[in-house]
Motif scaffolding. Sequence first.
Motif, mmCIF file in Angstrom:
data_model
loop_
_atom_site.group_PDB
_atom_site.id
_atom_site.type_symbol
_atom_site.label_atom_id
_atom_site.label_comp_id
_atom_site.label_asym_id
_atom_site.label_seq_id
_atom_site.Cartn_x
_atom_site.Cartn_y
_atom_site.Cartn_z
ATOM 1 N N TYR A 123 -3.730 14.820 15.322
ATOM 2 C CA TYR A 123 -3.764 13.445 14.845
ATOM 3 C C TYR A 123 -2.553 12.645 15.314
ATOM 4 N N GLU A 124 -2.756 11.346 15.364
ATOM 5 C CA GLU A 124 -1.682 10.413 15.699
ATOM 6 C C GLU A 124 -1.529 9.411 14.563
ATOM 7 N N LYS A 125 -0.321 8.895 14.412
ATOM 8 C CA LYS A 125 -0.063 7.921 13.346
ATOM 9 C C LYS A 125 -0.554 6.540 13.754
ATOM 10 N N SER A 126 -1.168 5.841 12.821
ATOM 11 C CA SER A 126 -1.551 4.449 13.048
ATOM 12 C C SER A 126 -0.318 3.557 12.864
ATOM 13 N N ALA A 127 -0.437 2.292 13.278
ATOM 14 C CA ALA A 127 0.669 1.356 13.082
ATOM 15 C C ALA A 127 0.945 1.210 11.594
ATOM 16 N N PRO A 128 2.216 1.305 11.157
ATOM 17 C CA PRO A 128 2.525 1.224 9.720
ATOM 18 C C PRO A 128 2.222 -0.149 9.144
ATOM 19 N N MET A 129 1.865 -0.156 7.871
ATOM 20 C CA MET A 129 1.592 -1.396 7.153
ATOM 21 C C MET A 129 2.874 -1.908 6.516
ATOM 22 N N ASN A 130 3.166 -3.167 6.713
ATOM 23 C CA ASN A 130 4.381 -3.758 6.169
ATOM 24 C C ASN A 130 4.150 -4.172 4.718
ATOM 25 N N THR A 131 4.889 -3.563 3.804
ATOM 26 C CA THR A 131 4.753 -3.878 2.376
ATOM 27 C C THR A 131 6.020 -4.592 1.924
ATOM 28 N N THR A 132 5.991 -5.906 2.017
ATOM 29 C CA THR A 132 7.200 -6.697 1.766
ATOM 30 C C THR A 132 7.377 -7.097 0.310
ATOM 31 N N GLU A 133 6.309 -7.047 -0.490
ATOM 32 C CA GLU A 133 6.424 -7.496 -1.880
ATOM 33 C C GLU A 133 7.289 -6.516 -2.671
ATOM 34 N N PRO A 134 8.392 -6.959 -3.242
ATOM 35 C CA PRO A 134 9.310 -6.057 -3.957
ATOM 36 C C PRO A 134 8.638 -5.294 -5.097
ATOM 37 N N THR A 135 7.776 -5.956 -5.853
ATOM 38 C CA THR A 135 7.133 -5.300 -6.986
ATOM 39 C C THR A 135 6.299 -4.126 -6.532
ATOM 40 N N LEU A 136 5.621 -4.285 -5.411
ATOM 41 C CA LEU A 136 4.810 -3.201 -4.870
ATOM 42 C C LEU A 136 5.693 -2.063 -4.374
ATOM 43 N N ALA A 137 6.789 -2.393 -3.701
ATOM 44 C CA ALA A 137 7.696 -1.363 -3.203
ATOM 45 C C ALA A 137 8.270 -0.547 -4.354
ATOM 46 N N ILE A 138 8.635 -1.214 -5.434
ATOM 47 C CA ILE A 138 9.168 -0.517 -6.607
ATOM 48 C C ILE A 138 8.098 0.398 -7.208
ATOM 49 N N LEU A 139 6.858 -0.059 -7.193
ATOM 50 C CA LEU A 139 5.750 0.762 -7.675
ATOM 51 C C LEU A 139 5.600 2.017 -6.806
#
Length: 251
Positions: free
Chosen positions: A173-189
């Motif tokens: 397998y190969e990695k897909s392009a990463p998804m950018n998760t910029t919302e702080p609340t989501l990152a903390i979750l």
Amino acid sequence: MGKRHETIGIKQAIRFEWMQKAANLLLAGLDAKVIRQELHEFFADRKVSVSECEQSTQTRTFVVNNLMKIWISPDQELMPFRDASLEILQRNPSMAVPIHWGLISAVYPFWFNVARQTGRLLALQDQVTQTQIINRLKEQYGDRQTVSRYAKYVIRSFVAWGVLQDSEAKGCYEKSAPMNTTEPTLAILMFESALRATPEAKGALKLLLNNPAFFPFQLPVMTGDFIAQRSERIEVVRYGLDDELLKLRIR
């Protein structure tokens, strides 16, 4: 915390759209009994296994039980985390993939550990094989046939979610392009999901920011103070000169 971290639990590949279906039924305000019935009807005419010979009532029941355990009836200690995940999903549906990823990681730490070993390998090489991932998992869970079998289901789930891609070689397998998760609340979750997937329920912030289990995502850099101010379930402990430890608050 122990039992959840010791069990594997996932006995079939879990598709992203199935997770979304379960969450949508919950958002619609249906109770657990009705949701279970709706899910069984949803899967009645759908293929839920990669193998036709495994398509059975039992196979569908495995999937429904997984979805119920993740979104509808998680362990009591996970209910506040589930509720917070549902709230963010309702507010920001475009971030559904990391939200589902965080919740399934907390409910089934085996998913988190398969992701962690996958991410570690992908940090070292462009491609990763199923055998490499499973060999690393056996070091953690023991050389059991169930580890090998159920890890394959999780890896196939990663492909179905689009975070891994099949290469030309089978089982590679190969990695897909990463998804950018910029919302702080989501990152903390996401950080909280890692703590809940870890038996010790704590981890250094620097390591959480670069946790290989989050290989499909790009998480924003933030300070412990920022996290503590925005999460009532995470406590920040400082040690050394500039190191910060995140730990779940005991309630």
